[in-house]
Design a protein around this motif. Structure first.
Motif, PDB file in Angstrom:
ATOM      1  N   LYS A   4      -0.917   3.185   4.413  1.00 29.37           N
ATOM      2  CA  LYS A   4       0.389   2.813   3.877  1.00 29.37           C
ATOM      3  C   LYS A   4       0.267   1.516   3.079  1.00 29.37           C
ATOM      4  N   PHE A   5       1.161   1.374   2.123  1.00 28.76           N
ATOM      5  CA  PHE A   5       1.168   0.213   1.238  1.00 28.76           C
ATOM      6  C   PHE A   5       2.487  -0.538   1.439  1.00 28.76           C
ATOM      7  N   LYS A  88      -6.355   2.985   5.501  1.00 31.16           N
ATOM      8  CA  LYS A  88      -5.981   1.638   5.934  1.00 31.16           C
ATOM      9  C   LYS A  88      -4.582   1.304   5.422  1.00 31.16           C
ATOM     10  N   TRP A  89      -3.906   0.426   6.123  1.00 34.26           N
ATOM     11  CA  TRP A  89      -2.640  -0.110   5.634  1.00 34.26           C
ATOM     12  C   TRP A  89      -2.961  -1.346   4.792  1.00 34.26           C
ATOM     13  N   VAL A  90      -2.268  -1.472   3.689  1.00 30.24           N
ATOM     14  CA  VAL A  90      -2.445  -2.615   2.795  1.00 30.24           C
ATOM     15  C   VAL A  90      -1.180  -3.459   2.828  1.00 30.24           C
ATOM     16  N   ILE A  91      -1.339  -4.726   3.164  1.00 28.55           N
ATOM     17  CA  ILE A  91      -0.222  -5.671   3.198  1.00 28.55           C
ATOM     18  C   ILE A  91      -0.407  -6.612   2.025  1.00 28.55           C
ATOM     19  N   CYS A  92       0.515  -6.558   1.068  1.00 28.34           N
ATOM     20  CA  CYS A  92       0.348  -7.321  -0.168  1.00 28.34           C
ATOM     21  C   CYS A  92       1.472  -8.323  -0.361  1.00 28.34           C
ATOM     22  N   ASP A  93       1.090  -9.568  -0.509  1.00 31.52           N
ATOM     23  CA  ASP A  93       2.025 -10.648  -0.812  1.00 31.52           C
ATOM     24  C   ASP A  93       2.357 -10.578  -2.303  1.00 31.52           C
ATOM     25  N   LYS A 202       5.371   3.513  10.913  1.00 27.05           N
ATOM     26  CA  LYS A 202       4.289   4.047  11.745  1.00 27.05           C
ATOM     27  C   LYS A 202       4.591   5.487  12.145  1.00 27.05           C
ATOM     28  N   THR A 203       5.840   5.767  12.483  1.00 24.13           N
ATOM     29  CA  THR A 203       6.235   7.134  12.839  1.00 24.13           C
ATOM     30  C   THR A 203       6.030   8.069  11.663  1.00 24.13           C
ATOM     31  N   GLU A 204       6.409   7.614  10.470  1.00 20.75           N
ATOM     32  CA  GLU A 204       6.221   8.431   9.261  1.00 20.75           C
ATOM     33  C   GLU A 204       4.738   8.678   8.994  1.00 20.75           C
ATOM     34  N   ALA A 205       3.926   7.643   9.181  1.00 23.21           N
ATOM     35  CA  ALA A 205       2.483   7.760   8.913  1.00 23.21           C
ATOM     36  C   ALA A 205       1.794   8.735   9.850  1.00 23.21           C
ATOM     37  N   ALA A 206       2.337   8.869  11.054  1.00 20.64           N
ATOM     38  CA  ALA A 206       1.716   9.717  12.051  1.00 20.64           C
ATOM     39  C   ALA A 206       2.082  11.196  11.883  1.00 20.64           C
ATOM     40  N   GLN A 207       3.074  11.455  11.081  1.00 22.37           N
ATOM     41  CA  GLN A 207       3.553  12.845  10.923  1.00 22.37           C
ATOM     42  C   GLN A 207       2.666  13.659   9.977  1.00 22.37           C
TER      43      GLN A 207
END
Length: 207
Positions: A4-5, A88-93, A202-207
């Protein structure tokens, strides 16, 4: 679990850095692989452009806009898309919403020009979640002033940042990926709101 981004947006002084640390802690607790990055920056080229953008001399508004997207193109190709492809999840400032806010709202460049560059650089690729930390400009500037000397953009006047904030809020009305967080709340309340949205993602990513 799918990658996720997530982008973190807002004017200066709304607590992006503090809350990115909270997000990192949450992801670690959830055993989710992630990277954190920033714009402008995130790559060798991007960091060089960041230095010019924030601490360079006289940069005209059009050059500033093009440098932002040059940094972003490299960032997407070299860092963001490969990480998401690896789930991987990407956390972008900051990301493109900041360009609309600062160069479109603040600098008053035409938004259709920004939109054309957006289409060229990343097309339909958008964040899965954008957390917009929002506070009145006076509050944000007062907090930011405690950090030390202002960079080239932070040194802009009150009207500039009011236009930036207005553009952020207008953008938030146009896309469901946005979650506007009241950054004038207590830190615990801010982070509770953020955690609610992260749990949903997280729920959406797991579906």
């Amino acid at each position: 679990m799918a990658g996720k981004f997530i982008t973190i947006e807002g004017i200066e002084g709304v607590g992006k850095t503090t809350n990115i640390e909270f997000i990192k802690s949450w992801l670690t607790q959830q055993n989710i692989e992630f990277i954190t990055t920033r714009e402008p920056g995130g790559t060798e080229l991007g960091e060089q452009l960041r230095e010019l953008l924030l601490h360079g001399g006289d940069v005209c508004s059009s050059a500033e806009l093009l440098m932002m997207f040059a940094s972003r193109a490299q960032h997407l190709e070299q860092v963001i898309k490969p990480a998401i492809a690896q789930n991987k999840w990407v956390i972008c400032d900051r990301f493109t919403d900041s360009t609309y806010a600062y160069q479109g709202g603040g600098r008053q460049l035409q938004t259709h020009v920004i939109s054309q560059l957006e289409q060229l650089v990343h097309g339909d690729f958008q964040p899965d979640l954008t957390l917009l930390l929002d506070a009145p400009v006076e509050i944000g500037r007062a907090r930011a002033a405690k950090r030390g000397a202002a960079d080239r953009i932070e040194a802009e006047d009150l009207s500039f940042f009011n236009r930036v904030r207005d553009m952020f809020l207008n953008r938030a009305k146009q896309a469901v990926r946005f979650s506007v967080i009241d950054a004038t709340q207590s830190l615990d309340s801010v982070q509770a709101d953020i955690q609610t949205r992260l749990n949903q993602l997280k729920t959406e990513a797991a579906q």
